[in-house]
Design an enzyme around this catalytic site. Sequence first.
Site, short mmCIF file in Angstrom:
data_model
loop_
_atom_site.label_atom_id
_atom_site.label_comp_id
_atom_site.label_asym_id
_atom_site.label_seq_id
_atom_site.Cartn_x
_atom_site.Cartn_y
_atom_site.Cartn_z
CD GLU A 268 -2.87 -1.26 0.07
OE1 GLU A 268 -3.31 -1.92 -0.50
OE2 GLU A 268 -3.18 0.02 -0.67
CB CYS B 68 -2.53 6.36 1.58
SG CYS B 68 -3.27 5.62 3.25
O1 TXE Z 1 6.46 5.72 4.62
P1 TXE Z 1 8.44 4.89 4.38
P2 TXE Z 1 6.20 6.27 6.40
C1 TXE Z 1 2.70 6.03 2.57
C2 TXE Z 1 2.13 7.78 2.84
C3 TXE Z 1 3.57 8.29 2.86
C4 TXE Z 1 4.57 7.59 3.14
C5 TXE Z 1 4.63 7.55 5.06
O2 TXE Z 1 1.82 7.39 0.73
O3 TXE Z 1 3.95 8.17 1.11
O4 TXE Z 1 3.53 5.68 3.65
O5 TXE Z 1 4.68 6.86 5.44
C6 TXE Z 1 9.95 0.50 6.73
N1 TXE Z 1 13.52 -2.23 3.26
N2 TXE Z 1 1.33 5.56 3.00
O6 TXE Z 1 7.44 7.61 5.96
O7 TXE Z 1 9.80 6.21 5.32
C7 TXE Z 1 9.90 1.98 7.31
O8 TXE Z 1 10.84 1.93 8.55
C8 TXE Z 1 11.96 -2.58 4.27
C9 TXE Z 1 -0.28 4.76 2.06
O9 TXE Z 1 6.33 5.61 6.89
O10 TXE Z 1 8.41 4.33 3.35
C10 TXE Z 1 8.75 1.81 7.86
O11 TXE Z 1 8.24 1.04 8.56
N3 TXE Z 1 11.43 -1.55 4.80
C11 TXE Z 1 -0.68 4.16 2.46
C12 TXE Z 1 8.02 1.65 6.59
O12 TXE Z 1 8.66 0.66 5.66
C13 TXE Z 1 11.40 -0.36 5.44
C14 TXE Z 1 -0.94 4.84 3.62
C15 TXE Z 1 7.16 3.20 5.67
O13 TXE Z 1 7.96 4.03 5.93
C16 TXE Z 1 12.14 -0.36 4.13
C17 TXE Z 1 -0.64 5.52 4.83
C18 TXE Z 1 13.20 -0.98 3.20
N4 TXE Z 1 14.06 -0.93 2.39
C19 TXE Z 1 0.60 5.28 4.34
N5 TXE Z 1 12.80 1.28 4.14
C20 TXE Z 1 -2.07 3.58 1.61
N6 TXE Z 1 -1.65 3.81 0.46
O14 TXE Z 1 -2.65 2.81 1.99
C21 TXE Z 1 11.31 1.86 4.91
N7 TXE Z 1 10.89 0.82 5.49
#
Ligand code: TXE
Length: 488
Positions: free
Chosen positions: A258, A292
């Site tokens: 997601e 999101c």
């Molecule tokens: O995301 P991040 P954030 C999306 C929203 C926004 C983001 C915000 O659109 O872009 O989420 O959340 C882990 N390998 N959505 O800033 O930074 C990280 O530690 C494995 C969409 O937290 O990507 C965290 O636990 N894991 C959604 C998680 O990933 C990794 C609804 C997310 O971090 C990683 C809500 C890696 N390489 C928010 N890098 C929807 N569409 O439903 C990071 N993480």
Amino acid sequence: MIHGEIHQNVRQYINGRWETSATTGVSVNPSDTSEVVAEYARADRRQAEAAIRAATEAFPHWSHSTPQRRADVLDRIGAELIARKEELGLLLAREQGKTLPEAVAETARAGQVFKFFAGEALRGGAGGGGGENLASVRAGVQVDVTREPVGVAGLITPWNAPFVIPAWKIAPALAHGNSVVFKPAELVPACGWALAEIISRAGLPAGAFNLVMGSGREVGQALVDSAQVDALSFTGSAANGERVLQAAAARRAKVQLETGGKNALVVLADADLDRAVDCAVQGAYFSAGQRCTASSRLIVEAAVHDAFVAKLRQRLKTLKIGHALERGIDIGPVADEERLALDLAWVEIAREEGAEHVWGGEALERSTPGYYMSPALFLAKPSHRIAREEIFGPLACVLRADDYDQALALCNDTPFGLCAGICTNSLKHAMHFRRHAVVGMTMVNLPTAGVDFHVPFGGRKGSGYGPREQGRYAAEFYTTVKTGYMLA
Ligand code: TXE
């Protein structure tokens, strides 16, 4: 504002035991950065691997547990979340920054999700129902289609909904007989720990559920890389989602993403404008736009464009931005310093690319140091970056459409496809929009943010990958299908 308690025993939960780690971190209150919310243990790769081993060892036993046992565990978790929603909502509001009413509602919603999947364990889970019996095309042969658990589920969640997004991954994973390694976002460790603490007392065998708090790069990556993790469910940014997808596909793990949205709310000339403004304000700016499903593009039919913008500007002027715990606040702070800088940078980008500023977009001072910002509104062109890229903050733009057809075309002109809304009193346009908006979820005369917990959630294109989450559809990801033939 008095400071709340500092949670100091925020540790990993591995193989039924609480463990500290070599390094620790702190989470601070975005409404008052002088207040520490939690001191937490930061797991390293070694602890992540220990959690994966525990989940692997626990899987055979847990996956053959009875549906009743799974249902009882999930029901206990759900009941405790609901019973403690005020206390846990307070922790959520302190650590993530959404207003207290929103935080309490999210906590209760997480409890409802667990209770829903308690029923799923009995209704259609793995190792039992949820399948079919058919007569074979061969005489005397019986055919059974059943669902079985996948194995170890690695669940990686973002900071913006620290109880309900973990709930809608952990609950179906356990309901369907999988074992779990849960990695919350670094920004909200105490929320992840509080949820795990409830789960740890719900009657699961050791290792069936594990919590590891740490960086995405190290702990998240360990889950993605491990051959013992059979299924990965990730919610977060598109960029990180892509990394998870590539790594998971390379080792043929099941993966579900997601990843963001650039959701449109279409307002037609025949809409009730006050209702449309309510939908826009709730969808675009509540939770400081950090959802999101937020409506970041408001696509308005020309005939009512100026009237809509004027009404929306009037409403934005009345919104109260302040400390998440303060009574009567509409919007709390954004989640952290980095998000505030990002959101303010987007305001500059909007100005530089020639979008017309209507309201807000500046950092605000309040009685406590925090990441406060006024909700921003711009009139934009479809080619502007603020109309194309996900901002994930309190900034929305209005796009003018000549008519419904152009509004629909603009709505679909995006690499994302999570949800889309339309405000109209025309049944013809509402029905056409529901069928032709290229998204996973549509809303008519409702905000795009705010969904039910017992029906599928998810999007298309850049917003999602793999089966839908939530509701009965969660079985698609958290189980695998087996067809059995028997000569009676
Ligand atoms: O995301 P991040 P954030 C999306 C929203 C926004 C983001 C915000 O659109 O872009 O989420 O959340 C882990 N390998 N959505 O800033 O930074 C990280 O530690 C494995 C969409 O937290 O990507 C965290 O636990 N894991 C959604 C998680 O990933 C990794 C609804 C997310 O971090 C990683 C809500 C890696 N390489 C928010 N890098 C929807 N569409 O439903 C990071 N993480």
